[in-house]
Write an enzyme that holds these catalytic residues in place. Structure first.
Site, PDB file in Angstrom:
ATOM      1  N   LYS A 125     -29.689   4.299  18.480  1.00 26.02           N
ATOM      2  CA  LYS A 125     -30.084   5.156  19.446  1.00 26.02           C
ATOM      3  C   LYS A 125     -30.377   4.568  20.847  1.00 26.02           C
ATOM      4  O   LYS A 125     -31.159   3.630  20.706  1.00 26.02           O
ATOM      5  CB  LYS A 125     -31.233   6.099  19.129  1.00 26.02           C
ATOM      6  CG  LYS A 125     -30.833   6.837  17.981  1.00 26.02           C
ATOM      7  CD  LYS A 125     -32.205   7.842  17.505  1.00 26.02           C
ATOM      8  CE  LYS A 125     -31.937   8.619  16.267  1.00 26.02           C
ATOM      9  NZ  LYS A 125     -33.104   9.351  15.839  1.00 26.02           N
ATOM     10  N   CYS A 172     -12.276  10.072  14.486  1.00 25.36           N
ATOM     11  CA  CYS A 172     -12.988   8.858  14.305  1.00 25.36           C
ATOM     12  C   CYS A 172     -12.189   7.658  14.383  1.00 25.36           C
ATOM     13  O   CYS A 172     -12.731   6.488  14.366  1.00 25.36           O
ATOM     14  CB  CYS A 172     -13.457   8.950  12.998  1.00 25.36           C
ATOM     15  SG  CYS A 172     -14.801  10.548  12.942  1.00 25.36           S
ATOM     16  N   ARG A 197     -33.305  14.640   1.434  1.00 23.12           N
ATOM     17  CA  ARG A 197     -32.906  15.795   1.551  1.00 23.12           C
ATOM     18  C   ARG A 197     -31.379  16.041   1.051  1.00 23.12           C
ATOM     19  O   ARG A 197     -30.578  15.126   1.549  1.00 23.12           O
ATOM     20  CB  ARG A 197     -33.127  16.255   2.944  1.00 23.12           C
ATOM     21  CG  ARG A 197     -32.917  17.702   3.484  1.00 23.12           C
ATOM     22  CD  ARG A 197     -33.790  17.725   4.630  1.00 23.12           C
ATOM     23  NE  ARG A 197     -33.315  16.948   5.810  1.00 23.12           N
ATOM     24  CZ  ARG A 197     -32.541  17.232   6.847  1.00 23.12           C
ATOM     25  NH1 ARG A 197     -31.886  18.194   6.711  1.00 23.12           N
ATOM     26  NH2 ARG A 197     -32.266  16.160   7.569  1.00 23.12           N
ATOM     27  N   CYS A 234     -24.918  10.200   3.966  1.00 21.48           N
ATOM     28  CA  CYS A 234     -24.110  10.444   5.299  1.00 21.48           C
ATOM     29  C   CYS A 234     -24.349   9.834   6.423  1.00 21.48           C
ATOM     30  O   CYS A 234     -25.318   9.372   6.724  1.00 21.48           O
ATOM     31  CB  CYS A 234     -24.544  12.007   5.750  1.00 21.48           C
ATOM     32  SG  CYS A 234     -24.592  13.180   4.500  1.00 21.48           S
TER      33      CYS A 234
END
Ligand SMILES: [Zn+2]
Lengths: 132, 380
Positions: free
Chosen positions: B16, B80, B187, B198
């Site tokens: 980030k 991608c 999750r 993911c």
């Protein structure tokens, strides 16, 4: 033979008709290569042939695979079950599945009208679903 | 055909970057690649810049920020595979003899744009029905489990491996290893794929300076790595009921790269592959013919694909661990191959790495088996 009813607004999402009470997806069959395409197309994406024959798929098929989508984009109400259904016409189509638990691979399913997972103006959209 | 070499590499940390723009990141990667190559910005004759969601003329904005202007700048969007397509484009131009020294950059700033699951383009009916990118791979994973008799825990081992590798890569988005238990207790995003299975939404950029053989001789660098094969293909129209665990696109692309390089599957020592989801790594490696169909997942569990295993895969951490700034991903894979083949990979160095393959494949368009796929083979 009964009249073919055009379905209302949602054909923008999925192209189908209701015939003799059965939900049937519209598709195209290429007279050159035999390929079947859903949603319908005007030019064969495999070999460029045109025009293609309009066909209706059977209102039942076999579950090729499934998942439960638990995270999606904001226009969908999660969780929801998706299946790829293999139709006897040799084409595979993605559909929502109506049921609490996902169906085992290889299950026979009927194509019926169902609601969601897409929500528009606060209401689930009505489109063809697969159901055991 | 003119031989092509990667002379210099540069990569920003992936992760980030709220305080930087895509142009900042792109310029940082370019400056690192120029310094690594030992050339100046005036030497660069043309540039290809891969990106997906960065808007008009991202390439120009990034290169201007690095002090480069006036040369041909070609913006490349191929989902991608955008960054690796930029490398392919640059290689084609060098092979054609049009230039002797060029730049390929991949850049993406996503964390200010997106959160959560990616979906195919909304004009696809499948996207309107509710298909997401994790959903596609989850459905392929369900098939894989049934066809080859493996469990979701076994598939999740791929995420454990890649995050362990990422923890040894200072440029990774994720720096902490995870246990299998942590992956399985995470999750569920789309059954059977959990959050750790993911690839994250990341920001970052990666760049390579590429040269012709003649230019390499003129410059006399000993750190260049040969790009022995580079292939780009698109997915074929789906007709009939194909096996969704088999990647025709990956196989066709790999075959072209094998033919060009004279390198066969048995000659390859290690791989960086497009593990956008845990299961994807298995589909890619099997798709390239490096492991028989249905065997990959079980072999990961035996440690064969670890850095010290018989065939290391995604030593960099892969997309799952290193991060996935879409347009930058394919270039970053080649950066990792170069580091490994130079022997500059530090803690995650693969021993005796001589031949590496990078596989990048991305996107989803309804009715085709895949959108774009690249395979690059580098030889030390
Ligand atoms: Zn046809």
């Amino acid at each position: 033979m009964t009249k073919v009813d055009e379905a209302e607004a949602p054909e923008k999402v999925v192209n189908y008709v209701i015939e003799d009470g059965k939900v049937r997806l519209r598709a195209s069959k290429c007279p050159t290569c035999g390929g079947v395409f859903q949603p319908p197309r005007s030019i064969c994406p495999a070999d460029g042939s045109s025009p293609l024959d309009d066909i209706l798929l059977a209102s039942e098929g076999t579950v090729y695979t499934f998942t439960v989508v638990r995270q999606s984009t904001p226009e969908f109400k999660t969780p929801y079950i998706l299946v790829y259904v293999d139709f006897p016409e040799q084409v595979r189509v993605l559909m929502p599945y109506d049921g609490e638990e996902p169906p085992p691979i290889g299950s026979q399913v009927d194509i019926v009208m169902g609601s969601g997972p897409r929500v528009e103006n606060g209401e689930p959209v009505s489109i063809p679903h697969a159901r055991l | 055909m003119e031989e092509v070499y990667v002379l210099g590499i540069g990569m920003t940390p992936f992760g980030k970057h709220p305080d930087k723009t895509a142009a900042d990141l792109g310029a940082e990667a370019v400056n690192l690649a120029l310094a690594d190559a030992g050339v100046s910005r005036q030497d660069i004759e043309a540039a290809w810049v891969g990106h997906v969601y960065q808007g008009m003329a991202m390439g120009q904005r990034a290169l201007y920020a690095a002090g480069l202007s006036g040369i041909p700048i070609d913006n490349v969007e191929n989902a991608c595979s955008s960054g690796s397509t930029a490398i392919w484009d640059a290689a084609m131009a060098l092979r054609a003899g049009a230039y002797d020294i060029v730049l390929a950059l991949g850049v993406e700033h996503l964390t200010n744009l997106f959160r959560g699951a990616f979906a195919p383009d909304p004009s696809d009916v499948e996207a309107q029905i509710g298909l997401t990118m994790p959903g596609i791979y989850a459905m392929r994973a369900q098939r894989y489990m049934v066809q080859y008799g493996v469990t979701s825990e076994q598939i999740a081992q791929i995420a454990v491996k890649n995050k362990k590798n990422a923890a040894m890569n200072p440029l990774s988005h994720f720096k902490k290893p995870v246990t299998l238990e942590e992956v399985m207790q995470g999750r569920l995003i789309a059954d059977p794929l959990h959050l750790h299975e993911c690839a994250p939404v990341s920001d970052g950029a990666a760049a390579v300076v590429m040269v012709s053989k003649a230019k390499l001789h003129q410059l006399g660098s000993s750190r260049a790595i040969k790009l022995a094969g580079t292939a780009l293909k698109s997915g074929r129209t789906e007709v009939g009921l194909a096996d969704m665990t088999v990647e025709d696109l990956t196989w066709r692309t790999a075959q072209t790269a094998y033919e060009q390089s004279g390198v066969g599957p048995g000659d390859i020592d290690f791989a960086e592959v497009h593990d956008c989801f845990s299961i994807a790594e298995a589909l890619r490696v099997e798709g390239m013919g490096l492991v028989p169909h249905g065997e990959y997942v079980a072999r990961v569990g035996k440690g064969e694909m670890d850095i010290n295993g018989s065939f290391p895969v995604n030593a960099s951490g892969g997309l799952l661990g290193k991060g996935h700034p879409l347009g930058a991903t394919g270039v970053a894979q080649v950066v990792e191959l170069v580091k490994q083949l130079r022997g500059e990979a530090g803690e995650r160095q693969i021993q005796n790495a001589k031949v590496g393959v990078a596989h990048c494949r991305g996107g989803k368009a309804q009715g085709v088996e895949g959108t774009a796929c690249t395979v690059n083979i580098l030889v030390a």
